[in-house]
Scaffold this motif. Structure first.
Motif, PDB file in Angstrom:
ATOM      1  N   THR A   1      73.179 135.795 -32.009  1.00  0.00           N
ATOM      2  CA  THR A   1      74.325 135.658 -31.124  1.00  0.00           C
ATOM      3  C   THR A   1      74.190 134.345 -30.385  1.00  0.00           C
ATOM      4  OG1 THR A   1      73.208 136.811 -29.329  1.00  0.00           O
ATOM      5  CG2 THR A   1      74.605 138.138 -30.785  1.00  0.00           C
ATOM      6  N   PHE A   2      75.325 133.812 -29.971  1.00  0.00           N
ATOM      7  CA  PHE A   2      75.304 132.557 -29.234  1.00  0.00           C
ATOM      8  C   PHE A   2      74.778 132.790 -27.816  1.00  0.00           C
ATOM      9  CE2 PHE A   2      77.544 129.128 -26.846  1.00  0.00           C
ATOM     10  CZ  PHE A   2      76.853 128.073 -27.417  1.00  0.00           C
TER      11      PHE A   2
ATOM     12  N   ARG B   1      90.380 130.370 -27.213  1.00  0.00           N
ATOM     13  CA  ARG B   1      90.168 128.984 -27.643  1.00  0.00           C
ATOM     14  C   ARG B   1      88.991 128.869 -28.607  1.00  0.00           C
ATOM     15  NH1 ARG B   1      91.264 126.217 -21.674  1.00  0.00           N
ATOM     16  NH2 ARG B   1      93.495 126.754 -21.630  1.00  0.00           N
ATOM     17  N   VAL B   2      88.036 129.784 -28.514  1.00  0.00           N
ATOM     18  CA  VAL B   2      86.928 129.791 -29.477  1.00  0.00           C
ATOM     19  C   VAL B   2      87.470 130.182 -30.855  1.00  0.00           C
ATOM     20  CG1 VAL B   2      84.653 130.708 -30.042  1.00  0.00           C
ATOM     21  CG2 VAL B   2      85.299 130.384 -27.640  1.00  0.00           C
TER      22      VAL B   2
ATOM     23  N   ILE C   1      80.647 135.817 -33.711  1.00  0.00           N
ATOM     24  CA  ILE C   1      81.391 134.963 -34.642  1.00  0.00           C
ATOM     25  C   ILE C   1      80.950 133.506 -34.492  1.00  0.00           C
ATOM     26  CG2 ILE C   1      83.678 134.004 -35.147  1.00  0.00           C
ATOM     27  CD1 ILE C   1      84.786 136.845 -34.426  1.00  0.00           C
ATOM     28  N   TYR C   2      80.911 133.024 -33.245  1.00  0.00           N
ATOM     29  CA  TYR C   2      80.497 131.637 -33.046  1.00  0.00           C
ATOM     30  C   TYR C   2      79.032 131.440 -33.437  1.00  0.00           C
ATOM     31  CZ  TYR C   2      79.904 126.998 -31.147  1.00  0.00           C
ATOM     32  OH  TYR C   2      79.639 125.652 -31.026  1.00  0.00           O
TER      33      TYR C   2
ATOM     34  N   ALA D   1      82.763 120.117 -28.499  1.00  0.00           N
ATOM     35  CA  ALA D   1      83.041 121.544 -28.687  1.00  0.00           C
ATOM     36  C   ALA D   1      81.836 122.445 -28.386  1.00  0.00           C
ATOM     37  CB  ALA D   1      83.567 121.795 -30.097  1.00  0.00           C
ATOM     38  N   PRO D   2      80.623 122.145 -28.896  1.00  0.00           N
ATOM     39  CA  PRO D   2      79.519 123.066 -28.621  1.00  0.00           C
ATOM     40  C   PRO D   2      79.173 123.157 -27.134  1.00  0.00           C
ATOM     41  CG  PRO D   2      78.726 121.097 -29.757  1.00  0.00           C
ATOM     42  CD  PRO D   2      80.224 121.064 -29.820  1.00  0.00           C
TER      43      PRO D   2
END
Length: 216
Positions: free
Chosen positions: A14-15, A160-161, A74-75, A114-115
């Motif tokens: 997971t992020f 937005r992600v 997901i990210y 973005a990251p």
């Protein structure tokens, strides 16, 4: 090889750390009920509807946490491909660019890669979720008067992600066989925020064509 739904969302990567509900609480039970409906294959348009005799604020709180966890996952599946070199701005194609502002570290809207934008976004959402003045853990403790505006901002930013991942990293999702699962997660999110008017239509514009195709 395609992943099944359970395996995809049980992935350890997971992020940000997953948020969990305390066993025995109203929200834990609502979370179990919502997940049972989701995995039972019930039409997602019906899954998002407020159950009889349940409070709307609690129902929204459960979904805010759930969407945070799922979008995190997901990210997390594509974050190795989303770098300051590949994604120097937080955008969704040439028409949409997002600047970060949290009123503390970034007091004015600021262009970020973005990251970094997504990292700040997830940290900010996690802070909101952990703030018991916004999401009270105790039964009977009232939600704040500005609760609706806060959850709207949270869900708008989480959307937005989706925008960035779909427009700039969709090929990676296809490559790991996650397309169908991410589409299901997106549909669940879309039906929920439109059911309760939690994300403005103009914010949904970047994925308008895809939404028309998969959300019937």
């Amino acid at each position: 090889m395609a992943l099944n739904w359970a395996n995809f969302f049980a992935k350890s990567k997971t992020f940000r750390p997953k948020k969990k509900f305390e066993s025995g609480t109203i929200r834990f039970n609502l979370h179990k009920q919502a997940n049972a409906s989701l995995h039972a294959g019930i039409d997602l348009k019906h899954v998002v509807k407020l159950p009889p005799d349940e409070g709307l604020n609690d129902w929204i709180a459960v979904h805010v946490v759930d969407f945070f966890n799922r979008i995190n996952l997901i990210y997390g599946t594509i974050c190795d491909f989303c770098t300051e070199q590949t994604c120097p701005t937080m955008c969704g194609g040439p028409k949409y660019e997002y600047h970060w502002c949290d009123g503390v570290t970034y007091k004015k809207p600021t262009a970020l890669a973005a990251p970094l934008y997504i990292e700040r976004l997830m940290e900010w959402v996690e802070d909101q979720i952990n703030n018991e003045e916004i999401f009270p853990a105790q039964v009977g403790k009232p939600f704040p008067k500005n609760y609706n505006s806060i959850v709207k901002k949270i869900l708008t930013r989480l959307f937005r992600v989706f925008v960035h991942v779909y427009i700039h990293h969709f090929d990676k999702l296809v490559g790991i066989g996650a397309e169908a699962h991410v589409n299901t997660c997106y549909k669940h999110f879309y039906y929920f925020v439109t059911e309760f008017h939690l994300v403005d239509k103009k914010e949904l514009e970047p994925l308008k064509d895809m939404t028309a195709r998969i959300c019937h």
